[in-house]
Design an enzyme around this catalytic site. Structure first.
Site, short mmCIF file in Angstrom:
data_model
loop_
_atom_site.label_atom_id
_atom_site.label_comp_id
_atom_site.label_asym_id
_atom_site.label_seq_id
_atom_site.Cartn_x
_atom_site.Cartn_y
_atom_site.Cartn_z
N CYS A 57 0.81 -1.22 0.00
CA CYS A 57 0.00 0.00 0.00
C CYS A 57 0.84 1.27 0.00
O CYS A 57 0.32 2.36 -0.25
CB CYS A 57 -0.93 0.02 1.19
SG CYS A 57 -1.60 -1.59 1.61
N CYS A 100 -14.15 1.16 6.99
CA CYS A 100 -13.22 0.57 6.01
C CYS A 100 -13.25 1.34 4.70
O CYS A 100 -14.30 1.77 4.25
CB CYS A 100 -13.62 -0.88 5.72
SG CYS A 100 -13.88 -1.88 7.19
N HIS A 130 -8.88 3.10 -2.29
CA HIS A 130 -7.48 2.75 -2.01
C HIS A 130 -6.93 1.81 -3.08
O HIS A 130 -6.82 0.61 -2.87
CB HIS A 130 -7.42 2.11 -0.61
CG HIS A 130 -6.06 1.69 -0.16
ND1 HIS A 130 -4.89 2.20 -0.67
CD2 HIS A 130 -5.69 0.78 0.77
CE1 HIS A 130 -3.86 1.62 -0.07
NE2 HIS A 130 -4.32 0.76 0.81
#
Ligand SMILES: [Zn+2]
Lengths: 136, 384
Positions: free
Chosen positions: B83, B206, B332
């Protein structure tokens, strides 16, 4: 039988630490200790990163631990769907921290970080084997 | 150290499912960065392509993307720290330029997560943890961060409502970010709906998967002044790591890699947390932003909840954080995320952030985490 028998789904077939599974079948959850320098490892390591030795012996994680944290997973990654919901957590024992599933029956009496925990071996389907954290 | 400046930034829209291939997705950010910048492919001396490889059928995406962007025959290679891949890319670009090896380097992050199903995606992300000793239990990212949330709640008395306030802030800005995947307005009641993913984290704690790309172009001091009217300077690049296995962690109420990376970045930049005017932090989950407040020194350990309760991290607050909506609203796309955070800070420091502009922002910070605190990248930027 080797390491691919560990847990619900194993992603590792070959490891020098595969005796871990043999110990589980004897009812023991074991780490390794470096015979050269005495460093203790859980999860077990085959190589000592302190002194570089590969001369290891096994020791059993004994006694009561202390639950540090946990979660109840309501969704699962591919391959684990039938277990939902399930508990994951970390407990600290005298010889190191242990991550794993928590015994689902613990939900009935309530789970609190700080509670006393012991390890137990669990037999899964198709001869697979694992361990769980459960109330001491 | 020689000065290294950011001379162009770009980002694709982050979307649920990008209607094109990875090369085309990469081109979106490239085009956005170059358009109107006066920079073209011929000026880029090397490129770093950043993503997490397990989503792609394409092996070795760097070669493919360099060709499609017209960057042959210059050097290109792949940089990966899940990430935080594009922050690691920025760190690498900084080193390539500061060493004198290259003068102009591009960092391109991308991820097309929609190549695989959501369950497959969870399984792959779970394998971003220790596959030998942890994945056999059925691990996934929300569960790991949930254990940190429980750790934080237990130690400091933080509550689910505190985390919900972070999501509420995120949605305030997500609504106005045209490049965000989640643009719905949220209420506290909606956020608090008991749709648990991994207790105590609920659906709205989330971030969503997304497809997206980001592009950052960096240059040596002379070239930066040449190429750009308002270069933004890289003042500190801090990185640190922590054990991948939860059994190796000292704490479940913060991320040590982030704390150490921040210390290294502050030391290098010669600034402290009080000097930061605007920050982007890695809020893959609400608890991640809460821990970031404390790991970065914006609040004392355990006091992060006071920051959000008092709205100190809103645009008008003492330390604005994620005023572009953060990962929670933007989505993301793993490899693209760091570059998107960097873009936001660069626009802020140039005074070009539009509706979300923090007045007089001179020093900005990006906190970008790989895995559950395996890799911590903290980068500090300044206007001079
Ligand atoms: Zn040793």
């Amino acid at each position: 039988m080797g390491f691919e028998q560990f847990g619900v789904v194993s992603f590792t077939a070959t490891t020098k630490a595969e005796k871990f599974v043999d110990f589980l079948r004897e009812g023991k959850v074991c780490g390794t200790i470096c015979k050269a320098c005495g460093a203790k490892f859980f999860p077990p390591r085959s190589d000592c990163n302190v002194c570089l030795s590969d001369d290891m012996e096994w020791f059993e994680i004994l006694g009561d631990g202390n639950l540090l944290t946990y979660t109840e997973a309501m969704y699962a990654p591919a391959g684990f769907e039938k277990d939902v919901p399930y508990l994951l957590g970390v407990a600290e024992f005298k010889d190191g921290k242990v991550f794993g599933r928590l015994d689902k029956s613990m939900l009935e009496d309530g789970i609190t970080p700080g509670m006393k925990i012991k390890l137990k071996v669990v037999n899964l389907e198709e001869g697979r084997v694992s361990y769980e954290l459960t109330a001491a | 150290m020689p000065k290294v400046g950011v001379v162009a930034v770009g980002q694709s829209a982050f979307v649920r499912s990008y209607p094109g291939s990875i090369r085309e997705l990469a081109f979106e950010a490239f085009r956005d960065a170059l358009s109107g910048s006066g920079i073209n492919a011929n000026k880029i001396e090397a490129s770093l392509i950043c993503s997490a490889p397990e989503y792609d059928k394409q092996r070795t995406p760097a070669g493919l993307i360099a060709e499609y962007l017209g960057l042959n025959p210059q050097p290109t290679f792949y940089v990966e720290s899940v990430c935080s891949s594009s922050s690691s890319g920025l760190r690498t670009a900084y080193a390539l330029i500061a060493s004198g090896l290259h003068d102009v380097v591009m960092v391109l992050g991308f991820q097309k997560m929609s190549e695989i199903s959501s369950a497959e995606s969870q399984e792959r992300m779970g394998r971003g943890a220790d596959i030998q000793w942890e994945a056999p239990f059925g691990t996934m990212m929300p569960a790991y961060y949930a254990m940190h949330a429980r750790g934080h709640f237990t130690k400091y008395g933080t509550t689910e409502e505190d985390l919900a306030l972070i999501r509420l802030k995120s949605s305030t800005y997500g609504v106005i970010n045209e490049k965000a995947v989640f643009r719905k307005s949220l209420t506290l009641d909606k956020i608090m709906e008991p749709k648990y993913i991994a207790t105590p984290l609920k659906m709205m704690d989330c971030c969503a998967n997304a497809d997206g790309s980001s592009c950052i172009i960096l240059a040596s001091e002379d070239r930066a002044k040449d190429l750009c009217e308002k270069p933004v300077w890289v003042k500190g690049v801090g990185m640190a790591t922590a054990p991948i296995n939860m059994a190796g962690r000292d704490t479940f109420s913060g991320l040590k890699c982030a704390n150490l990376a921040a210390k290294r970045a502050y030391d290098m930049a010669g600034v402290g947390p009080k000097d930061i005017d605007v920050a982007e932090v890695h809020d893959c989950f609400t608890i991640a932003e809460m821990m970031a407040y404390e790991d970065l020194g914006f609040a004392e350990p355990g006091q992060g909840k006071e920051l959000i309760r008092n709205k100190e991290t809103y645009k008008e607050g003492r330390i604005p954080v994620n005023v572009d909506g953060g990962l929670l609203s933007k989505g993301h796309p793993i490899g693209a995320t760091g570059g998107s955070q960097i873009r936001t800070i660069v626009l802020q420091l140039r005074g070009e952030a539009g509706e979300i502009q923090v007045p007089n922002a001179k020093t900005g910070l990006v906190h970008n985490i790989g895995g559950v605190g395996i890799y911590g990248n903290v980068t500090i930027f300044g206007v001079d």
